[in-house]
Motif scaffolding. Structure first.
Motif, PDB file in Angstrom:
ATOM      1  N   ASP A  45       0.742  -1.109  -0.092  1.00  0.00           N
ATOM      2  CA  ASP A  45       0.225   0.056  -0.038  1.00  0.00           C
ATOM      3  C   ASP A  45       1.022   1.337   0.076  1.00  0.00           C
ATOM      4  OD1 ASP A  45      -2.310  -1.567   0.026  1.00  0.00           O
ATOM      5  OD2 ASP A  45      -2.801  -1.337   2.171  1.00  0.00           O
ATOM      6  N   GLU A  46       1.924   1.269   1.034  1.00  0.00           N
ATOM      7  CA  GLU A  46       2.865   2.565   0.983  1.00  0.00           C
ATOM      8  C   GLU A  46       3.482   2.494  -0.377  1.00  0.00           C
ATOM      9  OE1 GLU A  46       5.533   2.123   4.128  1.00  0.00           O
ATOM     10  OE2 GLU A  46       4.062   1.613   5.543  1.00  0.00           O
ATOM     11  N   LEU A  47       4.018   1.586  -1.011  1.00  0.00           N
ATOM     12  CA  LEU A  47       4.592   1.420  -2.319  1.00  0.00           C
ATOM     13  C   LEU A  47       3.748   2.187  -3.501  1.00  0.00           C
ATOM     14  CD1 LEU A  47       7.194   0.744  -3.737  1.00  0.00           C
ATOM     15  CD2 LEU A  47       6.044  -1.434  -4.179  1.00  0.00           C
ATOM     16  N   VAL A  48       2.444   1.596  -3.374  1.00  0.00           N
ATOM     17  CA  VAL A  48       1.510   2.008  -4.565  1.00  0.00           C
ATOM     18  C   VAL A  48       1.367   3.766  -4.243  1.00  0.00           C
ATOM     19  CG1 VAL A  48      -0.836   1.992  -5.286  1.00  0.00           C
ATOM     20  CG2 VAL A  48       0.373  -0.064  -4.626  1.00  0.00           C
ATOM     21  N   GLY A  49       1.140   3.985  -2.966  1.00  0.00           N
ATOM     22  CA  GLY A  49       1.180   5.576  -2.688  1.00  0.00           C
ATOM     23  C   GLY A  49       2.273   6.439  -3.157  1.00  0.00           C
ATOM     24  N   LEU A  50       3.378   5.972  -3.038  1.00  0.00           N
ATOM     25  CA  LEU A  50       4.640   6.693  -3.700  1.00  0.00           C
ATOM     26  C   LEU A  50       4.573   6.653  -4.919  1.00  0.00           C
ATOM     27  CD1 LEU A  50       7.346   5.137  -1.022  1.00  0.00           C
ATOM     28  CD2 LEU A  50       6.554   7.326  -0.979  1.00  0.00           C
ATOM     29  N   LEU A  51       4.325   5.411  -5.573  1.00  0.00           N
ATOM     30  CA  LEU A  51       4.497   5.654  -7.154  1.00  0.00           C
ATOM     31  C   LEU A  51       3.275   6.471  -7.634  1.00  0.00           C
ATOM     32  CD1 LEU A  51       4.925   1.763  -7.745  1.00  0.00           C
ATOM     33  CD2 LEU A  51       6.494   3.570  -8.423  1.00  0.00           C
ATOM     34  N   ASP A  52       2.200   6.744  -7.055  1.00  0.00           N
ATOM     35  CA  ASP A  52       1.334   7.375  -7.584  1.00  0.00           C
ATOM     36  C   ASP A  52       1.463   8.788  -7.208  1.00  0.00           C
ATOM     37  OD1 ASP A  52      -1.553   7.456  -8.588  1.00  0.00           O
ATOM     38  OD2 ASP A  52      -2.136   8.343  -6.556  1.00  0.00           O
ATOM     39  N   ASP A  53       1.950   9.282  -6.104  1.00  0.00           N
ATOM     40  CA  ASP A  53       2.538  10.661  -5.934  1.00  0.00           C
ATOM     41  C   ASP A  53       3.561  11.093  -6.804  1.00  0.00           C
ATOM     42  OD1 ASP A  53       0.838  10.584  -3.687  1.00  0.00           O
ATOM     43  OD2 ASP A  53       2.550  10.211  -2.461  1.00  0.00           O
ATOM     44  N   ALA A  54       4.544  10.003  -7.424  1.00  0.00           N
ATOM     45  CA  ALA A  54       5.343  10.445  -8.322  1.00  0.00           C
ATOM     46  C   ALA A  54       5.121  10.297  -9.960  1.00  0.00           C
ATOM     47  CB  ALA A  54       6.562   9.538  -8.365  1.00  0.00           C
ATOM     48  N   ASN A  55       3.617  10.099 -10.108  1.00  0.00           N
ATOM     49  CA  ASN A  55       2.957   9.756 -11.462  1.00  0.00           C
ATOM     50  C   ASN A  55       3.600   8.633 -12.093  1.00  0.00           C
ATOM     51  OD1 ASN A  55       0.990  11.917 -10.942  1.00  0.00           O
ATOM     52  ND2 ASN A  55       2.726  13.332 -11.513  1.00  0.00           N
ATOM     53  N   LEU A  56       3.987   7.594 -11.372  1.00  0.00           N
ATOM     54  CA  LEU A  56       4.655   6.612 -12.073  1.00  0.00           C
ATOM     55  C   LEU A  56       3.867   5.205 -12.101  1.00  0.00           C
ATOM     56  CD1 LEU A  56       8.239   6.975 -10.807  1.00  0.00           C
ATOM     57  CD2 LEU A  56       7.441   7.361 -13.189  1.00  0.00           C
ATOM     58  N   LEU A  57       2.817   5.291 -11.229  1.00  0.00           N
ATOM     59  CA  LEU A  57       2.016   3.987 -11.082  1.00  0.00           C
ATOM     60  C   LEU A  57       1.602   3.305 -12.117  1.00  0.00           C
ATOM     61  CD1 LEU A  57       1.191   1.980  -8.903  1.00  0.00           C
ATOM     62  CD2 LEU A  57      -0.945   3.269  -8.695  1.00  0.00           C
ATOM     63  N   PHE A  58       0.958   4.144 -12.892  1.00  0.00           N
ATOM     64  CA  PHE A  58       0.226   3.647 -14.394  1.00  0.00           C
ATOM     65  C   PHE A  58       1.481   3.043 -15.198  1.00  0.00           C
ATOM     66  CE2 PHE A  58      -1.061   4.360 -18.785  1.00  0.00           C
ATOM     67  CZ  PHE A  58      -2.167   3.313 -18.918  1.00  0.00           C
ATOM     68  N   LYS A  59       2.403   3.824 -15.376  1.00  0.00           N
ATOM     69  CA  LYS A  59       3.561   3.287 -16.186  1.00  0.00           C
ATOM     70  C   LYS A  59       4.230   1.832 -15.798  1.00  0.00           C
ATOM     71  CE  LYS A  59       5.125   7.922 -17.766  1.00  0.00           C
ATOM     72  NZ  LYS A  59       6.064   8.953 -17.612  1.00  0.00           N
ATOM     73  N   VAL A  60       4.271   1.792 -14.433  1.00  0.00           N
ATOM     74  CA  VAL A  60       4.755   0.698 -13.843  1.00  0.00           C
ATOM     75  C   VAL A  60       3.879  -0.430 -14.329  1.00  0.00           C
ATOM     76  CG1 VAL A  60       5.646  -0.431 -11.905  1.00  0.00           C
ATOM     77  CG2 VAL A  60       6.335   1.719 -12.052  1.00  0.00           C
ATOM     78  N   VAL A  61       2.528  -0.216 -13.939  1.00  0.00           N
ATOM     79  CA  VAL A  61       1.663  -1.310 -13.983  1.00  0.00           C
ATOM     80  C   VAL A  61       1.548  -2.033 -15.563  1.00  0.00           C
ATOM     81  CG1 VAL A  61      -0.959  -1.835 -13.989  1.00  0.00           C
ATOM     82  CG2 VAL A  61       0.014  -0.905 -12.159  1.00  0.00           C
ATOM     83  N   LYS A  62       1.492  -0.847 -16.477  1.00  0.00           N
ATOM     84  CA  LYS A  62       1.686  -1.221 -17.713  1.00  0.00           C
ATOM     85  C   LYS A  62       2.873  -2.027 -18.215  1.00  0.00           C
ATOM     86  CE  LYS A  62      -2.314   0.040 -18.932  1.00  0.00           C
ATOM     87  NZ  LYS A  62      -3.362  -1.265 -19.098  1.00  0.00           N
ATOM     88  N   LYS A  63       4.034  -1.581 -17.696  1.00  0.00           N
ATOM     89  CA  LYS A  63       5.119  -2.436 -18.227  1.00  0.00           C
ATOM     90  C   LYS A  63       5.094  -3.991 -17.526  1.00  0.00           C
ATOM     91  CE  LYS A  63      10.023  -2.570 -18.949  1.00  0.00           C
ATOM     92  NZ  LYS A  63      10.375  -2.345 -19.987  1.00  0.00           N
ATOM     93  N   PHE A  64       4.722  -3.993 -16.191  1.00  0.00           N
ATOM     94  CA  PHE A  64       4.493  -5.434 -15.920  1.00  0.00           C
ATOM     95  C   PHE A  64       3.314  -6.237 -16.467  1.00  0.00           C
ATOM     96  CE2 PHE A  64       7.239  -4.078 -12.556  1.00  0.00           C
ATOM     97  CZ  PHE A  64       8.096  -5.144 -12.115  1.00  0.00           C
ATOM     98  N   ALA A  65       2.137  -5.581 -17.009  1.00  0.00           N
ATOM     99  CA  ALA A  65       1.142  -6.116 -17.618  1.00  0.00           C
ATOM    100  C   ALA A  65       1.589  -6.747 -19.155  1.00  0.00           C
ATOM    101  CB  ALA A  65       0.190  -5.287 -17.770  1.00  0.00           C
ATOM    102  N   THR A  66       2.748  -6.167 -19.421  1.00  0.00           N
ATOM    103  CA  THR A  66       3.149  -6.731 -20.920  1.00  0.00           C
ATOM    104  C   THR A  66       4.110  -7.619 -20.814  1.00  0.00           C
ATOM    105  OG1 THR A  66       4.664  -4.800 -20.927  1.00  0.00           O
ATOM    106  CG2 THR A  66       2.604  -4.582 -21.957  1.00  0.00           C
ATOM    107  N   THR A  67       4.625  -8.090 -19.417  1.00  0.00           N
ATOM    108  CA  THR A  67       5.514  -9.122 -19.253  1.00  0.00           C
ATOM    109  C   THR A  67       4.858 -10.384 -19.096  1.00  0.00           C
ATOM    110  OG1 THR A  67       7.048  -7.360 -18.316  1.00  0.00           O
ATOM    111  CG2 THR A  67       7.396  -9.681 -18.023  1.00  0.00           C
ATOM    112  N   ASP A  68       5.205 -11.548 -19.703  1.00  0.00           N
ATOM    113  CA  ASP A  68       4.592 -12.730 -20.085  1.00  0.00           C
ATOM    114  C   ASP A  68       5.302 -13.634 -18.812  1.00  0.00           C
ATOM    115  OD1 ASP A  68       3.332 -15.244 -20.269  1.00  0.00           O
ATOM    116  OD2 ASP A  68       3.697 -15.309 -22.558  1.00  0.00           O
ATOM    117  N   LEU A  69       4.547 -13.992 -17.673  1.00  0.00           N
ATOM    118  CA  LEU A  69       5.234 -14.752 -16.683  1.00  0.00           C
ATOM    119  C   LEU A  69       4.513 -16.028 -16.566  1.00  0.00           C
ATOM    120  CD1 LEU A  69       6.742 -12.273 -14.058  1.00  0.00           C
ATOM    121  CD2 LEU A  69       7.775 -13.315 -16.113  1.00  0.00           C
TER     122      LEU A  69
END
Length: 788
Positions: free
Chosen positions: A124-148
């Motif tokens: 939760d804290e991590l998500v908040g920090l990413l959102d404050d830095a306007n990076l959360l969407f970019k990080v989520v999309k990066k992982f969404a395209t990684t096939d694991l």
């Protein structure tokens, strides 16, 4: 993904760091990347049953059941998985608006065990920090395209990816990668050594076994054990148990076990030594790589209480190692967890097996009677140790030191009973193309097979040279024209009896031999107290004593400031109580009184010695303290002087000195027959015991020999190894072993390197002289250049 490409997948995932750079510190990259990698892996594993789970969740929701009951109902739709996510959302469907709320809600839709993983990552804290830095969407999309997905990345390969990510995280944050996971080649070797004895049993139908790691890290040993058994028998059931101290490693381990269908309630968080969360459990197989040389001072109270109060009913009955190294505590913990060899109904059981990686310290640290020695004694005398394998150096990410695999079992095969196999595998490795932290060497499959085959066959292998490339030497500086021949890379195996590592530590005494001489200097020295006040008193007497009268002798309180300044400058080690003793006259008057009494005794002794040989006028030298003591008793009687214990010791310390040519000092006359080996001698027509000299006291380690009695063992040893060199020595029979009551304290050590040492003769002196001459010529040439 081939194993050779796992680093590429890890590197692709780690490229998320490019997004974080600037807004996050380098040491924080892993705290973002690891939980998102886990989230994506869980999502990919759940993808196949996603629709069925969401539909089932809608039905269950209408039933209004308790949460635990709801989870059991939903798990029926997961195709055998032990976790789920009831949200119709996934990372790829999350839009940029409200992504923080959507992601947090998505995490809350996981089953309890999976949700807890992200709590330990403080997601939760991590998500908040990413959102404050306007990076959360970019990080989520990066992982969404990684096939694991499992079809793309197997569980084994995913473990390698996690390890590489953790290693990168540890390096970027200056943490220790070795605290999180053990290199895969070492895991494979240790697993094979522990499981190979049971290969036949593990192929049987309906087999159920348990595996445990008290320092689970990210679960590498648990995964390796399960893989080993499933390769032998896909239908075998392996139940994994573990405990881990680091919350992030625990979260990764729990996620891995969750994906593999294990009951993750058996994976615990906490300190294994101080808070064993599986106290009543015993296991078939145990694998562990505990931290080397870990300090256990923080939990010293709990450990000592268990040792004292529970004894062998607890985990640490055998003994406690020094507080600076808790490696053997983990080993004793594992021994306490070994499955019994008999069931409650008396029927036989397969017992338990242990594979633990330790550094060299547990092999030999601690003398006889110490905690470490007593632990080794317990292990060897109860015949638990099957073998120890020396590994190459530079095998671990966080250290290059020598390490060893210990293999233990409470149900040895008949040929192994009473025996211990030592295998020197320290040269079985090859250089890695690129170092990973401190890990520069890698064991190949052939290296691992050679060790496991030698161990499995329980065979002796004389040192044989390996087909391994020579070490690369530096080409910097002058190279020797006649370089020393490199030691051959060898492999060997030896088998010993358990008692070969034991010994009895005898305390060997020798008599105190004193000469006595009452000199003016010796008497003058009594003006000052013994160390540590001797030098300060003499310094203060020389500085202030000339001004003292009879009335104020030794009183320095009036000049306290100057005294304290002098003491601080020259004797800063003195404590406040000692300084106060120096400031007031009681101590000074006591010493002066002692000196005056000694002068009276000197006069009396001189009068009694008239007509005898003298040395230096009034100063008689006696090389027989026994006779001197009789003379002094006469002097005390003649003068009426009496000394208390403190005065007597200080006086005799001042007027005597050790002299190897003097007569031995008699401690007492006894009525029993003389036994020179045990300290009673015929001396001047009497049987006496001599006063031992503490400075000459020595210890002898006598190797154990079960074929003879203790008395025969120690007496034979002393006659052949001690008395020919020091004929007046004897055995201190008061030093006995607490357990068997015999003379000498039993100790155990395993001097591994001594057993495999290969002598390398030094280079010829001519060759060394030739090298020195060449170096000298070079130096002279350089000096000539400087001068010119």
């Amino acid at each position: 993904m081939p194993n050779s490409n796992f680093t590429q997948t890890a590197a692709f995932i780690w490229s998320v760091a490019d997004l974080l750079r600037g807004d996050f510190k380098q040491s924080q990259y892993g705290r973002v990347i690891l939980p998102f990698t886990l989230l994506r892996r869980l999502e990919c594993v759940l993808e196949e049953s996603k629709g069925a789970v969401v539909a089932q969740a809608e039905k269950v929701k209408a039933m209004n059941l308790p949460e635990e009951a709801q989870e059991k109902m939903i798990l029926r739709a997961t195709n055998g998985l032990s976790f789920f996510n009831t949200s119709p959302m996934n990372l790829g469907k999350m839009g940029q608006s409200d992504i923080k709320d959507n992601l947090e809600n998505y995490i809350q839709c996981f089953s309890t065990d999976a949700r807890e993983i992200f709590e330990h990552f403080k997601f939760d804290e991590l998500v908040g920090l990413l959102d404050d830095a306007n990076l959360l969407f970019k990080v989520v999309k990066k992982f969404a395209t990684t096939d694991l997905s499992p079809s793309k990345v197997s569980n084994h390969e995913m473990g390698l990816v996690f390890e590489e990510l953790i290693r990168r995280f540890a390096e970027s944050s200056n943490e220790t990668a070795g605290e999180h996971f053990t290199p895969r080649d070492i895991v494979r070797l240790t697993t094979s050594l522990v499981f190979m004895e049971d290969d036949e049993a593990l192929t049987q139908d309906g087999i159920i076994r348990t595996i445990y790691d008290p320092t689970a890290g990210t679960g590498g040993f648990l995964s390796s054990g399960m893989e080993y058994v499933h390769e032998l028998n896909p239908k075998a059931v392996m139940r994994a148990f573990g405990q881990e101290l680091n919350p992030e490693s625990y979260a990764i381990c729990k996620a891995d076990m969750l994906i593999k269908g294990q009951d993750v309630s058996h994976i615990k968080l906490g300190n294994t030594l101080s808070n064993d969360q599986l106290p009543a459990d015993q296991f078939d197989y145990m694998l562990s790589n505990p931290p080397f040389g870990v300090d256990w001072k923080k939990i010293e109270g709990e450990i000592k209480d268990e040792h004292t109060l529970k004894g062998f009913d607890g985990r640490f009955g055998a003994g406690l190692p020094r507080v600076s190294d808790g490696s053997l505590l983990f080993l004793m913990h594992l021994i306490s967890k070994m499955r019994d060899t008999h069931n409650a109904d008396g029927s036989e059981n397969d017992g338990g097996r242990i594979g633990i990686i330790l550094n060299g310290s547990p092999l030999f640290t601690g003398s006889a009677g110490s905690g470490e020695s007593e632990i080794r004694r317990y292990i060897l005398e109860t015949d638990l140790l099957e073998g120890i394998i020396a590994l190459p150096t530079d095998m671990f990410y966080n250290t290059g030191i020598a390490t060893y695999v210990w293999v233990l079992s409470n149900k040895k095969t008949s040929e192994r009973k009473g025996k211990v196999q030592l295998i020197d595998g320290s040269n079985l490795c090859g250089k890695m193309r690129k170092s990973l932290g401190s890990k520069r060497n890698l064991m190949s499959e052939d290296d691992i097979k050679l060790i496991t085959r030698t161990f499995g066959n329980f065979e002796v292998v004389d040192a044989r040279e390996l087909d391994k490339p020579a070490e690369q030497k530096s080409n910097r500086g002058r190279q020797s024209s006649t370089s020393k021949t490199a030691a051959p890379k060898t492999f060997a195996s030896k088998i010993f009896s358990s008692t070969d590592f034991g010994y009895r530590r005898l305390t060997i005494e020798r008599p105190l031999r004193l000469s006595a001489q009452i000199t003016d200097e010796a008497i003058a020295s009594l003006r000052f107290a013994p160390k540590p006040l001797n030098a300060p008193m003499e310094r203060l007497y020389n500085e202030f004593g000339t001004a003292w009268s009879e009335e104020n002798y030794g009183y320095l309180a009036e000049v306290e400031t100057e005294v304290r300044a002098l003491i601080k400058a020259e004797f800063s080690e003195l404590k406040e109580k000692q300084i106060k003793d120096l400031l007031y006259s009681n101590l000074w008057l006591f010493q002066r009184s002692l000196m005056d009494k000694a002068q009276q005794l000197q006069t009396a002794v001189t009068a009694m010695s008239v007509g005898k040989e003298m040395a230096g006028g009034r100063e008689l030298v006696s090389n027989d303290f026994n006779q001197f003591d009789i003379t002094m008793k006469g002097a005390f009687k003649a003068t009426g002087i009496k000394f208390d214990t403190k005065e007597k010791k200080q006086f005799f310390d001042a007027v005597t000195f050790k002299n190897p040519e003097a007569e031995p000092v008699i401690k007492k006359v006894i009525k029993e027959a003389a036994q020179p080996l045990y300290g009673s001698f015929n001396y001047n027509g009497k049987v006496v015991e001599f006063q031992p000299d503490g400075d000459l006291r020595d210890n002898e380690n006598v190797p154990l020999d079960p074929s003879v009695t203790t008395t025969e063992l120690i007496e034979s040893y002393v006659k052949h190894e001690v008395l020919p060199h020091v004929s007046d020595a004897w055995i201190n029979a008061d030093k006995r072993d607490e357990k068997d009551g015999e003379i000498g304290i039993v100790g155990y050590e395993i001097p591994f390197n001594r057993h495999f040492y290969v002598y390398q003769p030094p280079r010829a002196l001519e060759a060394i002289d030739e090298d020195l001459a060449l170096v000298s010529d070079d130096i002279m040439s350089l000096l000539q250049e400087v001068r010119s």
